[in-house]
Write a protein that holds these residues in place. Sequence first.
Motif, mmCIF file in Angstrom:
data_model
loop_
_atom_site.group_PDB
_atom_site.id
_atom_site.type_symbol
_atom_site.label_atom_id
_atom_site.label_comp_id
_atom_site.label_asym_id
_atom_site.label_seq_id
_atom_site.Cartn_x
_atom_site.Cartn_y
_atom_site.Cartn_z
ATOM 1 N N ASP A 188 0.821 -1.213 0.000
ATOM 2 C CA ASP A 188 0.000 0.000 0.000
ATOM 3 C C ASP A 188 0.855 1.262 0.000
ATOM 4 O O ASP A 188 0.397 2.335 -0.418
ATOM 5 C CB ASP A 188 -0.925 0.021 1.220
ATOM 6 N N ALA A 189 2.081 1.156 0.489
ATOM 7 C CA ALA A 189 2.946 2.339 0.569
ATOM 8 C C ALA A 189 3.524 2.726 -0.792
ATOM 9 O O ALA A 189 3.867 3.892 -1.008
ATOM 10 C CB ALA A 189 4.093 2.072 1.552
ATOM 11 N N LEU A 190 3.639 1.762 -1.695
ATOM 12 C CA LEU A 190 4.358 2.008 -2.953
ATOM 13 C C LEU A 190 3.778 3.151 -3.796
ATOM 14 O O LEU A 190 4.554 3.965 -4.324
ATOM 15 C CB LEU A 190 4.434 0.717 -3.768
ATOM 16 N N PRO A 191 2.448 3.263 -3.960
ATOM 17 C CA PRO A 191 1.927 4.380 -4.772
ATOM 18 C C PRO A 191 2.303 5.754 -4.210
ATOM 19 O O PRO A 191 2.508 6.697 -4.974
ATOM 20 C CB PRO A 191 0.404 4.160 -4.739
ATOM 21 N N TYR A 192 2.389 5.861 -2.895
ATOM 22 C CA TYR A 192 2.759 7.144 -2.295
ATOM 23 C C TYR A 192 4.229 7.469 -2.557
ATOM 24 O O TYR A 192 4.590 8.634 -2.763
ATOM 25 C CB TYR A 192 2.459 7.137 -0.792
#
Length: 421
Positions: A188-192
């Motif tokens: 979930d952190a990757l797009p940010y």
Amino acid sequence: MESVNKIITQLENGYHEEALRGYKKILQAGTNEERFLLGEELFQYGFLEEAKSLFCRLLEIYPEEGEILVLLAETLIELGKEEEAILELEKINELDSSYPESLVLLADLYQMQGLYEVSEQKLLKAKKLLPDEVIIDFALGELYAEEGKFVQAINCYERVLKTKTEIGGVDVNQRMADAISAGGAFEDALPYYEKALDNKLEINTLFNYGFTALQAGFNGKAIEKFLELKELDPEYYSLYINLARAYEREEDSEKGYQILKEGIQFDEFNKDLYFYAGKLALKTGKEEEAEKMFRDALALDPELTEAALTLNKLLLHQERWEDVLEIVRIMEEGDEVETKFFWDAAVAHQNLENYSQALNCYENAYNFYKDTQDFLVDYGYFLIEEGKRERAVEIFNKLVSIDPSNEEYQDVLQRLTDDVG
């Protein structure tokens, strides 16, 4: 404010003595507006003591003026006088328009001191006064992230991102990504991280992206980001061990080994690089190079037990019994000896026909490995060779209880029982 502008121009052109004379004139006989404006400018230019003097002079005339108290506190913080800054900020009246700003500054100061609950109270009070101020949300996010309260931090960053992606030069998407990653939701952190890097290519963000991708199991993406970082800053030491790990997970241990050797050129005193390089060298069949890496790791840290154990495993495989005992002796010089070395020493002494020493080492190791099948096999057959059959019966009884279906153990136990009987 011609006189203030003149002083600033002099500072910019390097005429410090002339600027200092102008500053003293305004400090002593200038208008309050001149003092205020010059104080702000000098603060920005890093002339902190001079700015402090101007703000203190103004407070002699306006002792309760919140804006000036805040400026003085900020100056004191830059001077490293945090306790004095707190005292000034505590003077600001709750009805003053600068009061919320003072609460944020106080929260930051208390956070620096590790007083997280006090810091949170100040920020929540400021939030109540200015519910839509995103700087307060961001400050809360920073506090919660430092405390390890990642869910609360994420909620704060989400509120900020509704209107802003940057606060005080800090990318909020990057902060959000770090909080999500630290909370364990790596994918979930990757797009940010993507958004943060689209905004600005920054090496720490790039590393965190690669590390988080590795944690999420996206080895290819991790390799891509670490290689990009390596191109930008080959002396970013932490990338090498993580890039090697990504290659290993992609079943390319050879490439991982070469990356670690590159890392060692930049970070030659990093024992972890040598140790991991040794492991990957073993994986690729380079036993001689692996041994050198393990010995280099131990040279940097003689108490690096894991490196010594792995090296001994290699030496046992190569039947280099004296070298095994050398490593054991080195490790015995430490404060606490790993019990596996008793076992290693027992096997080495046995093969060197030092039977009394071998027996002593086996007995020491037995206290720790009496339920370990491989150890009991080594110990049991040694006892048979030494003619200690009653003790061997005890050991093979334990082996049969551990693995009742093992016919070899049963046969040996039967023969021993017949002999003893």
